[in-house]
Structures are given as structure tokens and as C-alpha cells.
Design an enzyme around this catalytic site. Sequence first.
Site, short mmCIF file in Angstrom:
data_model
loop_
_atom_site.label_atom_id
_atom_site.label_comp_id
_atom_site.label_asym_id
_atom_site.label_seq_id
_atom_site.Cartn_x
_atom_site.Cartn_y
_atom_site.Cartn_z
N GLU A 34 0.67 -1.28 -0.03
CA GLU A 34 -0.47 0.28 -0.12
C GLU A 34 0.72 1.50 -0.01
O GLU A 34 2.25 1.29 0.78
CB GLU A 34 -0.92 0.28 1.11
N ARG A 259 5.98 -12.82 9.39
CA ARG A 259 6.56 -11.15 8.94
C ARG A 259 7.70 -11.02 9.53
O ARG A 259 8.20 -11.85 10.82
CB ARG A 259 5.30 -10.27 8.81
N LYS A 269 4.72 0.40 10.00
CA LYS A 269 5.32 1.57 8.88
C LYS A 269 4.65 3.11 10.24
O LYS A 269 5.17 4.10 9.62
CB LYS A 269 4.27 2.29 7.85
#
Length: 550
Positions: A34, A259, A269
Site C-alpha cells: 500500500e 513477517r 510503517k
Amino acid sequence: MNKPTNKNFITNIVDNDNNTNKFGGRVNTRFPPEPNGYLHIGHAKSIFLNFEIAKTYGGKCNLRFDDTNPEKENIEYIDSIKNDIEWLGYKWDSIHYASDYFEQLYTYAQKLIENNYAYVDSSSSEIIKEERGTLTEPGIKSKDRERPSDESLKIFEQMKQGKFNDGEYVLRLKIDMSSPNINMRDPVIYRIKKVEHHRTKNDWCIYPMYDFTHCISDAIENITHSLCTLEFEDHRDLYEWVIEKINHENQPQQIEFARLALEHNLMSKRKLSELVEKNYVESWDDPRMPTLSGMKRRGYTPNAIKDFCNRIGITKKNSAIEMGVLENTIREELNLTAKRVMGVLDPIKVTLVNYPKDETETIKATYNPNDINSGERSISISRNIFIDKNDFMEFPEKKYFRLAPGKEVRLRHAFNITCEKIIKDNSGEILELECTYDPISRDMSKGNKVKGMIHWVDANNCIDAQINVYDRLFSDSDPTSVDDINENSLMVKKSSKLEKNIDLNNNDERYQFERVGYFIKDSKSSNEKISYNKIVSLKDSWKKINKKGI
RNA sequence: UGGGCCGUAGCCAAGCGGUUAAGGCAUCGGGUUUUGAUCCCGACAUGCGUAGGUUCGAUCCCUACCGGCCCAGCCA
């Protein structure tokens, strides 16, 4: 990367799919960020996985921006993401944007409504939340759940036309309000957002949500293996439900992996941007940041990062990697490739009292003893030199075999010196050392055998520089908040002295400052203020011995 | 306490019913080296979360338990 890509449970699945001809031997992956922030080392793991799988199976890997939430996304992020991927050395087979599919997505949504698989709901977000139930209690059906499909169709059309305000209506899938999987309790797939989109501008005021968009985008792009992180495991049912209901000929399969977590780092983020916003770090590309742009500025190479990704493996187990693994990859590469020069970070003046005034001699040394093709450099030395503060101890500990009063050490590439006198100021601070040198010892086989070897720089012929030395961003191995930041993660050495052989015009050359570590010119360096960043230290077994208190 | 996952050494991680339980990082010994670097050699799980069971045989299959992660955005 020159090492073979490691196998993992996903490549096992791909092998199996190829054996059973599940996708006709096709292997198409995608990296779907994104555009709402900068890429970090965790993304590198995903990029590496997706692109390397495509490469090893002769397939394709697309870049696709998941840009369905215009409020958070912008072009700046798109550009930085593309840059970072290219920097890593990957080329996407094609580039897409979920927003390219808005029209198709809308059509699919209409079909679902027609087939009674979706309905327009006027419930407020609060009501929807309440009706969703909890982890242990089932949800309840919305008052609008049985709205006739032609009515839903009509309202959906009006939503698109901008007839309503944000929040007035949403489109929901009609699945199962009592499903133990909360994602299946009639998820919202379209919401009204009267917000300009960075690509589609004002064409749309309704935007599809991730769960609806991602699977269809994968299907449209003929993706075979849709790799994502563990938190999407619960979404897989929904992913498959949508793919089945729209009856798309291509049925991609979602596979989840863990992850990356790196010790002493934050890796979301949101938190990374918080570090920037609160000015805990200078910027997204602050060399302490685990962002790809930060690591690039720090001096990490694409190869080292890819090597790292390969070493850590791909599993479904949540785990945190020690910083040492990362540091080791860059050390390993730079040991083979970096030119050696000398640099004194914390200088002390040393006068070689028996060295003739106004004389200078030139010493030849190899640029890299591990690379016979690296060439030779000339280093000057004269009566005045600098050595590093930590290479001198007034009261040496046991096993410390560098310089100390009355002690003899060798100057790297030069000759032996003996410390004769310490000159201090009134406060007791050491200003200068007076040493004698032994001319005979220019020939290593002559002169005294000494254990200590220290680096130095000719005070009459050196570069003044600022050196940025970094420590871990967080002292805690598993930090939770940006406020836990290590206040001492940046140490600026303002009066460092560097060997003249450093090429100040080369922004990419990584040097080993002998006995210290690897360094690269900072991107903010200027002629007025030359600054270098420490990439990583050399291993230091003295530090270990010293720590043990021997 | 509903559902979905995960558990092999200090940290990662192979292993897919029969292996001396790969490999890397770290650590510890030793050798080479006048970068306390590099390099080389060696050591490092009678053990695979725990307890049962199935089997001639279980890290691998089954059951239960323990521990950890994720899910109740009109975020992705």
C-alpha cells in the site's frame, strides 16, 4: 546475490503444485504494497520471496499498489517504493494499481448483489460494530440484510454517483453472521469516501476494501501464489469465498508466512513514521532506520540485504532475528570488496620527537589484502600524527597491548613507536603524547617484536571529517513504543581525521577504516562539512576480553 | 472462554515414518596472520513444548495438556 536461494515451505508448495499441474506449471507472484509509507527491511523479505520464486520457477512477479484507501496514500510513497525495489535489483514484470480495477471491481460487486451475495446497508458503523458480535458470541443480522437486490443495486449506483455522504451506506457481503471467523460476518466491501484519489482523482467516491479488492486483483492478474503475512490467515476463507462467488477462471491461492521482526527495532510503517514525526530520527532515510532508504544511506548493499533475506528463511513461526545476522551479511561482503584506509575517529596528537622536522616519507600499502587486484596506495607520515583515543591507556589493563607509557607498539604499515611522555592540560585532560620512533623497525624483521598494532593518520596530510557512529535504535531487544528510543543511538565524531587516499568524489565507495569498521560517505556530506557514516564495526575480540574484566 | 496459526540449541532454520537431528549466526577452544579483523580447524540438541497413544520403529501420525501469536476498522 550469488548464493542459491534457499528452499522453504512455500517453494515446497510450488513444487507440489507444479507436480500436480495445478496451475499448468505457471508461477505468478506479486508484491502488493500500500503506498502509505516507505519500505523497510520487512518488505525486503517479501520482495525477495516473491521475486526470487518467480525467478527460480521461470515465472513472473508483478508490482501492484494496493491503493484503495486514498486518505492514506500518495504519489511520493509510490515513487519511493518503486525506487527501493529497483535499488534492490528487481524488475517487476508489470506494474499495476488496484485502482486500475475500480471499474471491474464495481461490476463484480453489482453481480454479487444481483446474485443475492451482497446488500447495501444503511446501518451506522457503530451499529455494524455492535451487531458483529464478539469473539465468543455470534453477530446478529442487519435490518437491511434482506433488502431486495434491485433496491441494493439502485442504491449502490447512487452511492457511486455521489448522492450520499460518507458513512450513509456501505455495501456488505452476505455470508454468515454467526461464523466463528469474524471476517465472514457480512464484511463491508465498499464505503463512501468523498476524497480525491491520487490516481483516479474524483472519478470515484466509493472505494472497495482490501478483502474484496485483493483477491480479485490477484485473479485478474493471473496470480497463482498470493503470498502474504500471517495476520491474513483468517482472511483466507473470505478470499476464497469471493473468488468462488465471482466465478473467476483463475483461482489464486493465498499462502501466509511470518513477517520479519528484527531485534532492537520497530517494524511497522505507523511506528516508523512516528519516529520521523516526533523527530526522534532525522528522516525516513535516517541511517539508523530499518527502512530500505535508511539502510541504503547507512551503506548497506542490495546484495547484503538479499543475502540476509535468504539466510533468515521463510516459515509460519513468529520470530525475531538478532541484529548480528544482519550485520554479518554486510561485513562479509565488505570484507571482500572494501578498500582499506586509515581513519582516526577520536584523535590524540602524537609527536614523534626523534623524527626530523619538516620531513615526510611515503609508505606503500595494499588497498585490500584479500583482493590482489585492489592496487596499492601511498600513505604519508611525518613528525606529527594522530592516533585514536582508545588506542592509548595511561594505566593499561592486563592484556591491553596497545600504547601506554613506556610501551612500544607498531604503527600500521609504518614502524614502531614508544610512548615517552604524556602532556596534559590543567584539568588533567591528555593533550598530546610524545613518542620516539625506531627507524630500524621500518623493516618488520628488525626492531622489537611488539604485540600491539595501531592505526594512525598523518597530521600534516589528512582530511578533516565528521563521522556518524550508530548504535541500535532501541536498547530493548523487543521495543514496544517509539518513546523507548536509545538516546545514544547517534554519536557524532566531529573532529575525525582521515587518510588522504579516500576518494571524496565517490559517493558509493565503502571503505574499511583499518581496525575500526566500514564506512561510507553520507548523502548529506558536503565540501564544507565532509561526513561519513559507520556502516558496521569490525568484530572486536578485545571488547569481549575487556568486558569479562580480565 | 469462539476461530485461525505456531512451538527442533542462545537466535534463525532443515527435516515430510527408519538420518550420526543439515546449515547459518552467536558462543567456546586451537592454528595462521604485526588489521585483537579476515582465513582455517575443532567443540556445541541421547534431544525435537509436555504427557500419553498408534507402530517393529516416531521430530514426523493420533489425543490431551502447556506456552506464544493473530482476529471483534466503513485500515491494509
